[in-house]
Write a protein that holds these residues in place. Sequence first.
Motif, PDB file in Angstrom:
ATOM      1  N   LEU A  33       0.823  -1.205   0.000  1.00 35.12           N
ATOM      2  CA  LEU A  33       0.000   0.000   0.000  1.00 35.12           C
ATOM      3  C   LEU A  33       0.862   1.262   0.000  1.00 35.12           C
ATOM      4  N   VAL A  34       1.961   1.217   0.778  1.00 36.96           N
ATOM      5  CA  VAL A  34       2.859   2.371   0.807  1.00 36.96           C
ATOM      6  C   VAL A  34       3.483   2.598  -0.570  1.00 36.96           C
ATOM      7  N   ILE A  35       3.919   1.494  -1.190  1.00 40.85           N
ATOM      8  CA  ILE A  35       4.517   1.623  -2.529  1.00 40.85           C
ATOM      9  C   ILE A  35       3.493   2.152  -3.524  1.00 40.85           C
ATOM     10  N   ALA A  36       2.278   1.599  -3.486  1.00 45.30           N
ATOM     11  CA  ALA A  36       1.226   2.054  -4.399  1.00 45.30           C
ATOM     12  C   ALA A  36       0.898   3.522  -4.150  1.00 45.30           C
ATOM     13  N   GLY A  37       0.870   3.919  -2.885  1.00 43.58           N
ATOM     14  CA  GLY A  37       0.594   5.324  -2.571  1.00 43.58           C
ATOM     15  C   GLY A  37       1.696   6.236  -3.073  1.00 43.58           C
ATOM     16  N   ALA A  38       2.951   5.789  -2.942  1.00 38.02           N
ATOM     17  CA  ALA A  38       4.066   6.598  -3.418  1.00 38.02           C
ATOM     18  C   ALA A  38       4.012   6.757  -4.934  1.00 38.02           C
ATOM     19  N   ILE A  39       3.662   5.659  -5.628  1.00 35.32           N
ATOM     20  CA  ILE A  39       3.547   5.723  -7.089  1.00 35.32           C
ATOM     21  C   ILE A  39       2.421   6.670  -7.488  1.00 35.32           C
ATOM     22  N   TRP A  40       1.281   6.526  -6.827  1.00 34.37           N
ATOM     23  CA  TRP A  40       0.141   7.404  -7.128  1.00 34.37           C
ATOM     24  C   TRP A  40       0.516   8.863  -6.895  1.00 34.37           C
ATOM     25  N   TRP A  41       1.220   9.137  -5.810  1.00 37.61           N
ATOM     26  CA  TRP A  41       1.634  10.514  -5.501  1.00 37.61           C
ATOM     27  C   TRP A  41       2.594  11.044  -6.565  1.00 37.61           C
ATOM     28  N   ALA A  42       3.550  10.190  -6.993  1.00 41.72           N
ATOM     29  CA  ALA A  42       4.520  10.622  -8.000  1.00 41.72           C
ATOM     30  C   ALA A  42       3.839  10.927  -9.330  1.00 41.72           C
ATOM     31  N   LEU A  43       2.770  10.187  -9.637  1.00 41.63           N
ATOM     32  CA  LEU A  43       2.102  10.355 -10.919  1.00 41.63           C
ATOM     33  C   LEU A  43       1.063  11.460 -10.920  1.00 41.63           C
ATOM     34  N   THR A  44       0.670  11.943  -9.776  1.00 42.04           N
ATOM     35  CA  THR A  44      -0.399  12.939  -9.697  1.00 42.04           C
ATOM     36  C   THR A  44       0.006  14.231  -9.004  1.00 42.04           C
ATOM     37  N   SER A  45       1.101  14.237  -8.289  1.00 42.79           N
ATOM     38  CA  SER A  45       1.475  15.424  -7.521  1.00 42.79           C
ATOM     39  C   SER A  45       1.878  16.566  -8.437  1.00 42.79           C
ATOM     40  N   PRO A  46       1.430  17.799  -8.155  1.00 42.36           N
ATOM     41  CA  PRO A  46       1.869  18.969  -8.912  1.00 42.36           C
ATOM     42  C   PRO A  46       3.387  19.188  -8.838  1.00 42.36           C
ATOM     43  N   LEU A  47       4.023  18.597  -7.827  1.00 42.53           N
ATOM     44  CA  LEU A  47       5.470  18.740  -7.695  1.00 42.53           C
ATOM     45  C   LEU A  47       6.197  18.229  -8.927  1.00 42.53           C
ATOM     46  N   PHE A  48       5.620  17.199  -9.593  1.00 42.20           N
ATOM     47  CA  PHE A  48       6.274  16.578 -10.743  1.00 42.20           C
ATOM     48  C   PHE A  48       5.667  17.017 -12.074  1.00 42.20           C
ATOM     49  N   ALA A  49       4.872  18.081 -12.061  1.00 46.25           N
ATOM     50  CA  ALA A  49       4.364  18.648 -13.315  1.00 46.25           C
ATOM     51  C   ALA A  49       5.472  19.492 -13.957  1.00 46.25           C
ATOM     52  N   VAL A  50       5.753  19.241 -15.231  1.00 49.33           N
ATOM     53  CA  VAL A  50       6.845  19.936 -15.911  1.00 49.33           C
ATOM     54  C   VAL A  50       6.553  21.436 -15.938  1.00 49.33           C
ATOM     55  N   SER A  51       7.430  22.221 -15.345  1.00 51.28           N
ATOM     56  CA  SER A  51       7.258  23.670 -15.314  1.00 51.28           C
ATOM     57  C   SER A  51       8.388  24.407 -16.019  1.00 51.28           C
ATOM     58  N   ARG A  52       9.432  23.677 -16.421  1.00 56.00           N
ATOM     59  CA  ARG A  52      10.576  24.331 -17.049  1.00 56.00           C
ATOM     60  C   ARG A  52      11.206  23.380 -18.065  1.00 56.00           C
ATOM     61  N   ILE A  53      11.487  23.907 -19.266  1.00 60.54           N
ATOM     62  CA  ILE A  53      12.172  23.141 -20.304  1.00 60.54           C
ATOM     63  C   ILE A  53      13.368  23.972 -20.752  1.00 60.54           C
ATOM     64  N   GLU A  54      14.556  23.392 -20.642  1.00 62.60           N
ATOM     65  CA  GLU A  54      15.780  24.108 -20.957  1.00 62.60           C
ATOM     66  C   GLU A  54      16.434  23.505 -22.203  1.00 62.60           C
ATOM     67  N   SER A  55      17.101  24.356 -22.952  1.00 60.98           N
ATOM     68  CA  SER A  55      17.870  23.874 -24.107  1.00 60.98           C
ATOM     69  C   SER A  55      19.187  24.615 -24.142  1.00 60.98           C
ATOM     70  N   GLY A  56      20.140  24.044 -24.856  1.00 59.67           N
ATOM     71  CA  GLY A  56      21.408  24.731 -25.053  1.00 59.67           C
ATOM     72  C   GLY A  56      21.260  25.835 -26.089  1.00 59.67           C
TER      73      GLY A  56
END
Length: 262
Positions: A33-56
């Motif tokens: 359950l902890v692993i499943a919760g961590a996966i769910w959090w990683a896939l839905t948390s705003p923390l991991f929403a792409v906010s910056r794209i960098e290029s050379g």
Amino acid sequence: MAASPGSFAVRRGPRRSRRALLVRAGAGLTTLLVIAGAIWWALTSPLFAVSRIESGSYRFTSEPELQAAFGEYLGRNIWTLSTDEMAARLGQLPWVRDLRVLRRLPNTLEVDFREWAPVLKVAAVEVDGARRERLILLPDGRVVDFPAQLPLPGLPVLVGMAPVRESADGPLRLAADDAAQLLELISAMEDAGLEAACPVDFVVVRDDGFAIVLQDRRGTLRVGREDFGPRLQRYMTARDHLESGLEYDLRFKDRITVRDPR
């Protein structure tokens, strides 16, 4: 009297209590359950929403086009976003030669790409009813518009070989066989050091092959459609002994045929 087989004592392993089994099962379930919760959090948390794209750094790629392509991936989850999909999308930009997309946690993508180097300028042509005057040949045979904000590079101009579209919405390009021969000629010019010794104004396509028009009325080299390397080396060896302003036919082995174009 012989002892019956059933009379021997049998050592039994320690009995596991039902409570211990339940505790272990509960611990395993909790871990899942902890692993499943961590996966769910990683896939839905705003923390991991792409906010910056960098290029050379880049020179020829259109910034509005690049930013528009980047914009398609902002807000996407950094874990579920397909870097292959993104690379394929960015690879559609005209000047992008190759690239790779890297994730940088928690919410940044890094795009490392290299651009094609221009090979030749292409003489102005009519395309889709409009005159295109700032066309550049790329090493993959495509012909693209040179960025309007940059001065045209000091490259020879290709004359007599018009680009075409393979489909209604496809890019402009030279025919595959023509492009291969032309790129072979450009490579032979570089290997011979022709541009360093005698800058080139035009590469002209004729019925009997290619002709190279040198700057400052130095002359014209007829090189045909094959054996470009040996033919150009023959000219480089003899150029100091040749009069300027003439046409030098290099198509015949071991000799240079000279003709006054006037």
